[in-house]
Design a protein around this motif. Sequence first.
Motif, PDB file in Angstrom:
ATOM      1  N   TRP A  35      96.148 204.677  28.444  1.00  0.00           N
ATOM      2  CA  TRP A  35      94.918 204.848  29.393  1.00  0.00           C
ATOM      3  C   TRP A  35      95.611 205.893  30.464  1.00  0.00           C
ATOM      4  CZ3 TRP A  35      90.220 202.609  29.905  1.00  0.00           C
ATOM      5  CH2 TRP A  35      89.862 201.720  29.018  1.00  0.00           C
ATOM      6  N   PHE A  36      94.718 206.669  30.622  1.00  0.00           N
ATOM      7  CA  PHE A  36      94.871 207.907  31.805  1.00  0.00           C
ATOM      8  C   PHE A  36      93.793 207.753  32.780  1.00  0.00           C
ATOM      9  CE2 PHE A  36      97.814 210.754  29.358  1.00  0.00           C
ATOM     10  CZ  PHE A  36      98.077 210.131  28.089  1.00  0.00           C
ATOM     11  N   ARG A  37      93.994 208.658  33.592  1.00  0.00           N
ATOM     12  CA  ARG A  37      92.996 208.650  34.774  1.00  0.00           C
ATOM     13  C   ARG A  37      93.041 210.195  35.232  1.00  0.00           C
ATOM     14  NH1 ARG A  37      95.502 204.954  39.494  1.00  0.00           N
ATOM     15  NH2 ARG A  37      97.508 206.294  40.095  1.00  0.00           N
ATOM     16  N   GLN A  38      91.921 210.515  35.749  1.00  0.00           N
ATOM     17  CA  GLN A  38      91.753 211.867  36.504  1.00  0.00           C
ATOM     18  C   GLN A  38      90.737 211.515  37.767  1.00  0.00           C
ATOM     19  OE1 GLN A  38      90.294 214.669  33.496  1.00  0.00           O
ATOM     20  NE2 GLN A  38      90.764 216.406  34.933  1.00  0.00           N
ATOM     21  N   ALA A  39      91.401 211.998  38.739  1.00  0.00           N
ATOM     22  CA  ALA A  39      90.609 212.102  39.886  1.00  0.00           C
ATOM     23  C   ALA A  39      90.343 213.606  40.349  1.00  0.00           C
ATOM     24  CB  ALA A  39      91.655 211.762  41.162  1.00  0.00           C
ATOM     25  N   PHE A  46      98.846 209.856  33.046  1.00  0.00           N
ATOM     26  CA  PHE A  46      98.986 208.672  32.326  1.00  0.00           C
ATOM     27  C   PHE A  46      99.364 207.421  33.217  1.00  0.00           C
ATOM     28  CE2 PHE A  46     100.659 206.100  28.897  1.00  0.00           C
ATOM     29  CZ  PHE A  46     101.830 205.535  29.296  1.00  0.00           C
ATOM     30  N   VAL A  47      98.736 206.331  32.942  1.00  0.00           N
ATOM     31  CA  VAL A  47      98.849 205.159  33.739  1.00  0.00           C
ATOM     32  C   VAL A  47      99.451 203.922  32.988  1.00  0.00           C
ATOM     33  CG1 VAL A  47      97.241 205.667  35.544  1.00  0.00           C
ATOM     34  CG2 VAL A  47      96.335 204.561  33.445  1.00  0.00           C
ATOM     35  N   ALA A  48      99.234 203.933  31.561  1.00  0.00           N
ATOM     36  CA  ALA A  48      99.599 202.708  30.662  1.00  0.00           C
ATOM     37  C   ALA A  48      99.571 202.957  29.340  1.00  0.00           C
ATOM     38  CB  ALA A  48      98.756 201.644  31.051  1.00  0.00           C
ATOM     39  N   GLY A  49     100.765 202.373  28.526  1.00  0.00           N
ATOM     40  CA  GLY A  49     100.649 202.783  27.076  1.00  0.00           C
ATOM     41  C   GLY A  49     101.167 201.430  26.392  1.00  0.00           C
ATOM     42  N   ILE A  50     100.736 201.117  25.133  1.00  0.00           N
ATOM     43  CA  ILE A  50     101.149 200.089  24.365  1.00  0.00           C
ATOM     44  C   ILE A  50     101.332 200.561  23.021  1.00  0.00           C
ATOM     45  CG2 ILE A  50      98.658 199.438  24.036  1.00  0.00           C
ATOM     46  CD1 ILE A  50      99.846 196.379  24.240  1.00  0.00           C
ATOM     47  N   ARG A  51     102.335 200.134  22.327  1.00  0.00           N
ATOM     48  CA  ARG A  51     102.772 200.278  20.970  1.00  0.00           C
ATOM     49  C   ARG A  51     102.214 199.237  20.119  1.00  0.00           C
ATOM     50  NH1 ARG A  51     108.447 202.117  20.742  1.00  0.00           N
ATOM     51  NH2 ARG A  51     108.869 199.849  20.730  1.00  0.00           N
ATOM     52  N   VAL A  97      93.941 207.154  21.738  1.00  0.00           N
ATOM     53  CA  VAL A  97      94.932 206.658  20.603  1.00  0.00           C
ATOM     54  C   VAL A  97      95.790 207.662  20.208  1.00  0.00           C
ATOM     55  CG1 VAL A  97      94.788 205.666  18.446  1.00  0.00           C
ATOM     56  CG2 VAL A  97      93.073 204.580  20.025  1.00  0.00           C
ATOM     57  N   ASP A  98      96.772 207.209  19.893  1.00  0.00           N
ATOM     58  CA  ASP A  98      97.649 208.023  19.015  1.00  0.00           C
ATOM     59  C   ASP A  98      97.904 207.481  17.654  1.00  0.00           C
ATOM     60  OD1 ASP A  98     101.371 208.301  19.044  1.00  0.00           O
ATOM     61  OD2 ASP A  98     100.085 209.606  17.937  1.00  0.00           O
ATOM     62  N   PRO A  99      97.385 208.317  16.899  1.00  0.00           N
ATOM     63  CA  PRO A  99      97.428 207.754  15.361  1.00  0.00           C
ATOM     64  C   PRO A  99      99.001 208.299  14.539  1.00  0.00           C
ATOM     65  CG  PRO A  99      96.479 209.948  15.629  1.00  0.00           C
ATOM     66  CD  PRO A  99      96.900 209.585  16.930  1.00  0.00           C
ATOM     67  N   GLU A 105     108.596 206.335  20.070  1.00  0.00           N
ATOM     68  CA  GLU A 105     108.261 206.045  21.438  1.00  0.00           C
ATOM     69  C   GLU A 105     106.840 205.910  21.994  1.00  0.00           C
ATOM     70  OE1 GLU A 105     109.069 209.016  20.470  1.00  0.00           O
ATOM     71  OE2 GLU A 105     107.897 210.471  21.374  1.00  0.00           O
ATOM     72  N   ILE A 106     106.640 205.306  23.196  1.00  0.00           N
ATOM     73  CA  ILE A 106     105.014 205.331  23.250  1.00  0.00           C
ATOM     74  C   ILE A 106     105.002 206.521  23.979  1.00  0.00           C
ATOM     75  CG2 ILE A 106     103.371 204.084  24.856  1.00  0.00           C
ATOM     76  CD1 ILE A 106     105.246 201.780  24.531  1.00  0.00           C
ATOM     77  N   PRO A 107     103.952 207.471  23.652  1.00  0.00           N
ATOM     78  CA  PRO A 107     103.553 208.726  24.082  1.00  0.00           C
ATOM     79  C   PRO A 107     102.976 208.412  25.721  1.00  0.00           C
ATOM     80  CG  PRO A 107     101.926 207.960  22.722  1.00  0.00           C
ATOM     81  CD  PRO A 107     102.954 206.930  22.395  1.00  0.00           C
ATOM     82  N   THR A 108     103.307 209.208  26.268  1.00  0.00           N
ATOM     83  CA  THR A 108     103.090 209.388  27.825  1.00  0.00           C
ATOM     84  C   THR A 108     102.178 210.625  28.388  1.00  0.00           C
ATOM     85  OG1 THR A 108     104.955 210.176  28.653  1.00  0.00           O
ATOM     86  CG2 THR A 108     104.541 207.931  28.515  1.00  0.00           C
TER      87      THR A 108
END
Length: 126
Positions: A35-39, A46-51, A97-99, A105-108
């Motif tokens: 998950w990313f966010r843009q103000a 980047f705000v969160a990642g899961i493998r 999604v990172d395919p 590593e978990i991409p950030t």
Amino acid sequence: VQLQASGGELVQAGGSLRLSCEVSTSVINLHAAGWFRQAPEKEREFVAGIRWRDLTTVYPDPVKGRFTIATDNAQKTVYLQMNNLKPEDTAVYYCAVDPSPWRVEIPTRRFEYGFWGQGTQVTVSS
């Protein structure tokens, strides 16, 4: 891979929201989700990642302890649980999604994610 994000809305500071991101395909051959966010007038962050293979997660310091990323049993929906929301959390939130099967590593970083959903607006009022 198509991603459908939802769940954003207006919430008061201190409140909670859960965002959802539906993944259109099997995740067996996918590496990670994020998950990313843009103000407004800011870079997408980047705000969160899961493998997927072991459900390891990673968070940057500004959201650590407040945000939780998770998947459902079928692993085709990725959630972002956001607690104790602050006005500075206001942004458009994007799932990605990172395919890449070769990555460990978990991409950030934004460029490491190959597929993106549309954004969902989260507004936190003070």
